[in-house]
Motif scaffolding. Structure first.
Motif, mmCIF file in Angstrom:
data_model
loop_
_atom_site.group_PDB
_atom_site.id
_atom_site.type_symbol
_atom_site.label_atom_id
_atom_site.label_comp_id
_atom_site.label_asym_id
_atom_site.label_seq_id
_atom_site.Cartn_x
_atom_site.Cartn_y
_atom_site.Cartn_z
ATOM 1 N N HIS A 1 1.181 -1.254 -0.053
ATOM 2 C CA HIS A 1 -0.120 0.108 0.138
ATOM 3 C C HIS A 1 0.919 1.005 0.367
ATOM 4 O O HIS A 1 1.722 1.599 0.900
ATOM 5 N N VAL A 2 0.468 2.115 -0.908
ATOM 6 C CA VAL A 2 1.258 3.239 -1.350
ATOM 7 C C VAL A 2 0.496 4.811 -1.123
ATOM 8 O O VAL A 2 -0.285 4.945 -1.881
ATOM 9 N N ASP A 3 0.901 5.612 -0.027
ATOM 10 C CA ASP A 3 0.425 6.823 0.497
ATOM 11 C C ASP A 3 1.368 7.492 0.124
ATOM 12 O O ASP A 3 2.613 7.882 0.781
ATOM 13 N N ILE A 4 1.213 9.041 -0.973
ATOM 14 C CA ILE A 4 2.007 9.364 -1.658
ATOM 15 C C ILE A 4 1.095 10.822 -2.020
ATOM 16 O O ILE A 4 -0.012 10.860 -2.526
ATOM 17 N N VAL A 5 2.080 11.839 -1.436
ATOM 18 C CA VAL A 5 1.642 13.045 -1.982
ATOM 19 C C VAL A 5 2.491 14.079 -2.391
ATOM 20 O O VAL A 5 4.098 13.570 -1.924
ATOM 21 N N ALA A 6 2.291 14.651 -3.481
ATOM 22 C CA ALA A 6 3.493 15.146 -4.803
ATOM 23 C C ALA A 6 2.346 16.317 -5.949
ATOM 24 O O ALA A 6 1.357 15.665 -5.941
ATOM 25 N N ALA A 7 3.291 16.955 -5.815
ATOM 26 C CA ALA A 7 3.030 18.584 -6.643
ATOM 27 C C ALA A 7 2.691 18.173 -8.152
ATOM 28 O O ALA A 7 1.940 18.436 -8.947
#
Length: 89
Positions: free
Chosen positions: A44-50
């Motif tokens: 599972h990946v939680d990613i925050v990126a512009a």
């Protein structure tokens, strides 16, 4: 192998310049599953990126799968994704 896979996935996803990145190995929840038997793990990946700004869910996931590359055809059998832009979480 899962620690190594998490490290490799973290390296690959760094090209997206994430503000935040959490990767969880959920393989133990899928013991006996066909993908698990063949050696592929569940993550599972939680990613925050512009880079996700202005992109729909499918486009965001495509960026992640492209960055993961050949990991998706071997060490990773399944990838659950939560991809957000900064300020939206």
């Amino acid at each position: 192998m899962s620690g190594a896979t998490v490290d490799l996935l973290r390296q690959r996803l760094s090209v997206l310049q994430p503000v935040s990145l959490t990767i969880r190995d959920d393989s133990h929840l899928h013991a006996g599953h066909a993908g698990a038997r063949s050696g592929g793990g569940h993550y599972h990946v939680d990613i925050v990126a512009a880079v996700f700004a202005g992109k729909n869910t499918v486009a965001r996931h495509r960026l992640i799968y492209d960055a993961a590359g050949d990991l998706m055809r071997g060490p990773i059998h399944a990838l659950s994704i939560c991809a957000e832009i900064p300020g939206a979480v």
